[in-house]
Scaffold this active site. Structure first.
Site, mmCIF file in Angstrom:
data_model
loop_
_atom_site.group_PDB
_atom_site.id
_atom_site.type_symbol
_atom_site.label_atom_id
_atom_site.label_comp_id
_atom_site.label_asym_id
_atom_site.label_seq_id
_atom_site.Cartn_x
_atom_site.Cartn_y
_atom_site.Cartn_z
ATOM 1 N N LYS A 17 7.886 -21.019 4.477
ATOM 2 C CA LYS A 17 7.761 -19.556 4.472
ATOM 3 C C LYS A 17 8.343 -18.972 5.769
ATOM 4 C CE LYS A 17 5.912 -15.601 2.897
ATOM 5 N NZ LYS A 17 4.687 -15.022 3.392
ATOM 6 N N GLU A 45 5.254 -8.936 14.112
ATOM 7 C CA GLU A 45 4.847 -10.350 14.195
ATOM 8 C C GLU A 45 5.994 -11.229 14.721
ATOM 9 O OE1 GLU A 45 1.321 -10.825 11.023
ATOM 10 O OE2 GLU A 45 3.292 -10.664 10.085
ATOM 11 N N ARG A 88 0.860 -1.187 0.000
ATOM 12 C CA ARG A 88 0.000 0.000 0.000
ATOM 13 C C ARG A 88 0.894 1.235 0.000
ATOM 14 N NH1 ARG A 88 -4.787 -0.994 4.258
ATOM 15 N NH2 ARG A 88 -3.101 -2.021 5.343
ATOM 16 N N SER A 100 7.777 -6.673 5.935
ATOM 17 C CA SER A 100 6.601 -6.319 6.730
ATOM 18 C C SER A 100 7.011 -5.904 8.149
ATOM 19 C CB SER A 100 5.630 -7.501 6.774
ATOM 20 O OG SER A 100 6.295 -8.667 7.185
HETATM 21 O O1 KPL Z 1 7.364 -12.014 3.398
HETATM 22 C C1 KPL Z 1 8.166 -11.121 3.511
HETATM 23 C C2 KPL Z 1 7.846 -10.051 4.499
HETATM 24 O O2 KPL Z 1 8.281 -8.921 4.347
HETATM 25 O O3 KPL Z 1 7.103 -10.362 5.457
HETATM 26 C C3 KPL Z 1 9.448 -11.130 2.723
HETATM 27 C C4 KPL Z 1 9.573 -12.448 1.961
HETATM 28 C C5 KPL Z 1 10.629 -10.964 3.640
HETATM 29 C C6 KPL Z 1 9.447 -10.085 1.645
HETATM 30 O O4 KPL Z 1 9.565 -8.797 2.111
#
Ligand code: KPL
Length: 288
Positions: free
Chosen positions: A170, A254, A116, A242
């Protein structure tokens, strides 16, 4: 992530369920934003509030908000509605499945990239894929229907029987990138040459490898984990992660669902996890 899916799913089929404390304003749509798809023109997306029980509930809150968000909406959702969790990291999916074991709860792991750049504007920044799999017993019979429903968006969606393993794949990436970018306050690619990253990455990958093996029985050598982390860091070199973004905006991170989760699993399984614990502590000590 919710706005990305709402941008691609057919207009008129998506509604929005606010979290507790967010009182709907009567007569107004829940969301209005401009959506920039990967291809084609920008469009204005308008999403009304949820009024009747939906055929599918997609939960796209931050990991730490998930239990409360579901709890505050569950009275409007009939018991056999599939609930798909889109959270980053690990721990909150298991907590939801444990809290409502009779409900069809599924988890999704996605590599779609969205951001965003300005308030009211969502951009589909990178093409990815999404895997969806069951977390509770009753979810298994809903899997094909859920994959088909999400696939009507035009995004690539696969059924994944072993979603736990996919979530771990992930988790590895987030555990090796996010905290470093937030501590160093840099884009993803810049961590690679930084002495702080170089000092801790091998120990971190050793811990991840051992905890993953004990937790789900999956054998991935530490060197492979490091290669995977660095491939993604290079591919997303100019991205703000993020966690860096949360920190810059003064929002909760998180970390408890990423390195904090690995540290907790490590403690429970008798694995030493000083690097994951150190990153968790450092993130918690940072002032927004
Ligand atoms: O998933 C991601 C995040 O920022 O949470 C990555 C893979 C690190 C990409 O920015």
């Amino acid at each position: 992530m919710g706005q990305l899916w709402a941008g691609y799913l057919a207009a008129g089929t998506v509604t929005f369920a606010p979290r507790q404390g967010h009182t709907p304003e009567t007569g107004k749509p829940a969301l209005t934003y401009t959506f920039q798809p990967l291809e084609g023109p920008e469009a204005v997306v308008t999403v009304p509030y949820l009024l009747a029980s939906p055929s599918l509930l997609m939960v796209t809150t931050k990991a730490g908000d998930t239990l409360d968000a579901i709890e505050s909406n569950l009275h409007d959702i009939v018991p056999d509605t599939p609930i798909v969790l889109f959270q980053n990291g690990m721990g909150c999916q298991q907590a939801v499945a444990e809290r409502w074991p009779q409900r069809p709860i599924l988890a999704a792991s996605t590599t779609e990239g969205a951001n965003r750049p300005a308030p009211g504007c969502t951009v589909h920044a990178g093409k990815g894929e999404t895997w969806v799999g069951p977390l509770t017993k009753s979810a298994t019979t809903h899997l094909t229907r859920v994959v088909t429903a999400l696939g009507t968006s035009g995004l690539t969606v696969h059924a994944e029987k072993d979603i736990q393993s996919r979530l771990w794949d992930k988790l590895i990436i987030n555990a090796g990138i996010n905290a470093f970018t937030a501590i160093l306050d840099c884009p993803n690619g810049d961590i690679l040459a930084d002495p702080f990253y170089q000092e801790h990455i091998d120990e971190l990958c050793d811990e991840i490898s051992t905890v993953m093996k004990r937790d789900i029985g999956k054998d991935l050598p530490s060197i492979t984990i490091r290669e995977r982390i660095e491939t993604v860091a290079r591919k997303t070199a100019r991205n703000t992660s993020s966690m860096r973004s949360d920190r810059r905006r003064g929002r909760p991170t998180e970390i408890d669902f990423i390195n904090g989760y690995i540290a907790r699993r490590g403690h429970a399984l008798g694995v030493d996890v000083p690097a994951n614990q150190m990153l968790t502590n450092r993130i918690k000590q940072l002032l927004p």
